[in-house]
Design an enzyme around this catalytic site. Structure first.
Site, short mmCIF file in Angstrom:
data_model
loop_
_atom_site.label_atom_id
_atom_site.label_comp_id
_atom_site.label_asym_id
_atom_site.label_seq_id
_atom_site.Cartn_x
_atom_site.Cartn_y
_atom_site.Cartn_z
N ASP A 1 21.62 19.51 9.20
CA ASP A 1 22.28 20.02 7.99
C ASP A 1 23.00 21.29 8.39
O ASP A 1 22.39 22.35 8.58
CB ASP A 1 21.24 20.28 6.89
CG ASP A 1 21.88 20.73 5.59
OD1 ASP A 1 21.16 20.82 4.58
OD2 ASP A 1 23.09 21.02 5.59
N GLU B 1 25.98 23.75 7.29
CA GLU B 1 26.84 23.99 6.13
C GLU B 1 26.83 25.46 5.74
O GLU B 1 26.46 26.33 6.53
CB GLU B 1 26.35 23.13 4.96
CG GLU B 1 24.90 23.39 4.59
CD GLU B 1 24.54 22.80 3.25
OE1 GLU B 1 23.53 22.10 3.17
OE2 GLU B 1 25.26 23.07 2.27
N ASP C 1 18.50 12.18 -0.95
CA ASP C 1 17.84 13.15 -0.07
C ASP C 1 17.06 14.13 -0.94
O ASP C 1 17.49 14.46 -2.06
CB ASP C 1 18.85 13.88 0.82
CG ASP C 1 19.85 14.71 0.04
OD1 ASP C 1 19.51 15.84 -0.38
OD2 ASP C 1 20.99 14.23 -0.16
#
Length: 727
Positions: free
Chosen positions: A141, A143, A52
């Site tokens: 994403d 986090e 990524d």
């Protein structure tokens, strides 16, 4: 806000070695950093490699990444509702140009705006999905807060959990996911770190429909990604390194390349309708349908299987089941996971033909798993007759023979079972299943139900005595007792024999009590039987659980054959190892070979006294220190023997006390010729020794030698002498 956070924005993997290193270099280190070891250049040994990237890797050599094994890539598309990646288009297309399957991810800032708002922003700025086979599902994403504790342009970003409760964060994810699915047809994959998820969302469940991308960076090469959050049993993608081998972060797809392709494309459900059967539980009869089903659009989750049953009257009824039964074989073959089986029952009340059709229910469409048909027979009781119970005796076994017939009226065309339960002399009952399929034309003549309904079965016996056999005709829906019969089985004659002699046999460091004699089984004198030998007492104390040693009576004994006018070899020679002197009582029993032989026959017991043997003897003749070419050697010479076994060279042990007070032993063998010793002692063998041990330290030494016995019954290993030496 986009200008304030810079051209790259937040990076995926906020506690990774790469990101924390960059944060330190720019003095934007977060308040707390999770301890994660540096990764390196290793790769897991399973799955499909990928990477990524974001703006921070704006000049990726995609062909090089492909050559390194990368087959998929994720590119950062957006963050919040204020940032898009300037390098997105070139990275997204560059990965595709070399053949990679690629997708886009969005870095969530949940306290900035709603999940629906950021999902819309993401999809409109590169986060879409199309069923072209090379576009991966969108990724959320979710986090560690990249701006933890900071205020930017007047907005305070909060703590690592964005100053939001677990419930608020869970609701935000659902809002984001539902919006992405409504706009693209796919739920997003969630990227997260287990420790952060557990800290900020706790044990929130309900996310099992979302594929999981877990970040975990082990300190050494491994195939174990560690624990995953409570909603998931496993992960789809593992980000295992932020510092190589791939550009950006290194990842692995948890499956083979074919499953990665299915994950990217229009994933229809699949499965198998394995079996349709009729099962009985007491008086209840059911259809049992078994197989497996998986929605390839969401492999980790258990999907629905719908089964439609058409009965004898033409009525069709549907039954929705969840395919979550344990099927490790499916995982072994396809890699879908083990919880995709279905195994259900459908009650039926009528005899006749049934048809069942199964369908795997998917996110985008449903797949037929096929149809199966089966005939369920009626509920009538079986009939039959238990006619006889007799004994069959052959050279190698004794058996019970059961004869009779049984028919299941629910399905008379087929041979049914007759179960018998045999109770032996010890009261133990054992069941046996007999198939009633032998020819019985008399049954056909009387009943008209066919001739293949007889049973003729033998049960091998292991002991004489009284036996009872009770037999039942087995039907599909009920059983019928055919009665019980009794029989008495006699034993074969016991073996005969003799226990002739008991003696002691010794070798170096071993000793055995040796028994000799003969035995035979009078029922089969041409066969070889065995004898069991054991120590029943030592020094007058009975042995509680004597260990039996078995010997085969296969030695020639012409005297026995002549006296008994028989054939075959019937002599035995058995040994029992012993390790200490004393008074031993040793017994023998003859074991027959005829089936159900009486016995074993006791052949008697004999006593023997094993006495201790004298200690070793010998001499340390000389000891000295020799120096040659700068190497000092401590030498000894002498002789030693074990008077109980003078024909064998015994060991001699040399013990040296060094100048520092430590003592060490050295083993040697006294196997040198000493004719003078043999002459004086009138003995045989080689008993001299000459030893050398290298020494280095100067000072006073003491050396002693010992004769070590080879007889297991020696009373002592004698000291042969000591000397004091100075180097």
């Amino acid at each position: 806000m986009a200008e304030a956070i810079g051209p790259g924005g937040a990076q995926m993997g906020q506690r990774s070695a790469r990101v924390t290193s960059a944060a330190s270099a720019t003095a934007t280190k977060p308040n707390s950093i999770e301890t994660l070891s540096a990764q390196g250049s290793w790769m897991p040994t399973f799955g499909v490699q990928g990477l990524d990237v974001s703006y921070y890797q704006s000049s990726v050599d995609w062909q090089q990444q492909w050559n390194m094994g990368a087959r998929f890539a994720y590119v950062k598309a957006s963050e919040g509702n204020y940032y898009t990646n300037p390098a997105y288009s070139s990275q997204y297309q560059g990965s595709r140009n070399v053949g990679m399957i690629r997708g886009a991810y969005h870095f969530a800032i949940p306290n900035w705006s709603s999940g629906a708002d950021q999902a819309t922003y993401f999809v409109n700025n590169g986060g879409g999905w199309s069923p072209d086979g090379y576009t991966l599902p969108p990724v959320l994403d979710f986090e560690f807060n990249p701006y933890e504790g900071r205020t930017i342009n007047g907005f305070y970003f909060g703590n690592t959990c964005y100053n939001m409760s677990p419930g608020q964060l869970a609701a935000w994810v659902q809002d984001f996911g539902n919006t992405v699915r409504s706009m693209t047809g796919r739920l997003p994959m969630i990227y997260t770190n287990t420790s952060w998820w557990n800290q900020c969302l706790g044990n929130q469940t309900g996310f099992g429909d979302y594929p999981l991308w877990v970040a975990a960076y082990p300190g050494s090469p491994t195939n174990d990604a560690g624990a995953v959050p409570a909603s998931w049993a496993t992960y789809s993608v593992w980000q295992y390194s932020s510092t190589g081998p791939m550009a950006g972060d290194s990842n692995v797809w948890n499956g083979d390349y074919a499953s990665l392709q299915r994950f990217a494309g229009v994933a229809l459900p699949t499965g198998s309708f394995d079996d349709l059967s009729v099962v009985k539980n007491g008086s209840d009869v059911s259809l049992r349908a078994r197989g497996w089903s998986v929605d390839l659009a969401n492999i980790p989750a258990s999907n629905q299987t719908h089964v439609y049953v058409t009965g004898p009257d033409g009525t069709t009824t549907g039954y929705p089941w969840t395919a979550d039964a344990y099927r490790p074989d499916v995982n072994n073959v396809f890699g879908y996971g083990s919880s995709h089986g279905f195994d259900g029952t459908i009650p039926i009340t009528k005899s006749g033909n049934y048809k069942a059709c199964a369908y795997s229910i998917g996110t985008f469409d449903n797949t037929s798993l096929g149809c199966k048909s089966i005939t369920a027979s009626g509920v009538e009781a079986p009939i039959g007759n238990f006619e006889s119970l007799s004994e069959v005796r052959t050279a190698d076994k004794v058996s019970l023979q059961l004869k009779g017939w049984a028919v299941d009226l629910a399905n008379p065309a087929a041979s049914t079972y007759a179960d018998t339960y045999v109770t032996g002399p010890d009261g133990t009952t054992t069941g046996y299943r007999m198939t009633a399929n032998t020819s019985r034309p008399d049954v056909q003549t009387v009943t008209g139900l066919g001739s293949n309904h007889g049973f003729d079965y033998q049960v091998t016996l292991t002991a004489p005595g009284n036996y009872q056999a009770c037999t039942y005709a087995i039907g599909q829906n009920s059983n019928l007792s055919l009665g019980c019969k009794n029989i008495s089985i006699g034993a074969s004659p016991a073996p005969i024999g003799s226990y002739d002699a008991l003696s002691l046999v010794q070798a170096p460091n071993t000793a055995n009590l040796q028994l000799t004699g003969w035995t035979l089984d009078p029922s089969y004198p041409g066969k070889i039987n065995t004898v069991s030998v054991y120590v029943s007492a030592k020094d007058g104390t009975p042995v509680a659980n004597p260990v039996m040693a078995t010997a085969t009576a296969n030695l020639a004994r012409p005297d026995v054959n002549a006296a008994l006018n028989t054939i075959g070899n019937h002599g035995y020679q058995a040994q029992i190892a012993i390790s200490a002197p004393g008074n031993y009582t040793v017994c023998a029993k003859a074991v027959g070979v005829a089936p159900l032989a009486a016995g074993p026959t006791a052949l008697g017991c004999r006593d023997i006294t094993v006495r201790p043997t004298p200690p070793t003897m010998g001499s340390l003749d000389t000891a000295g220190i020799q120096v040659s070419n700068g190497q000092a050697l401590l030498t000894t010479q002498g002789w030693t023997l074990d008077p109980a076994m003078p024909g064998f060279s015994n060991p001699v042990h040399v013990y040296i006390t060094y100048p520092d007070g430590t003592t060490k032993g050295y083993p040697f063998t006294a196997n040198l010729k000493r004719s003078d010793v043999n002459a004086v002692l009138q003995t045989i063998g080689d008993h001299g020794y000459s030893t050398t041990v290298a020494i280095t330290a100067r000072g006073k030494y003491s050396v002693c030698t010992y004769g070590v016995a080879v007889s297991p019954f020696s009373t002592n290993n004698s000291q042969l002498g000591c000397r004091s030496l100075t180097y």
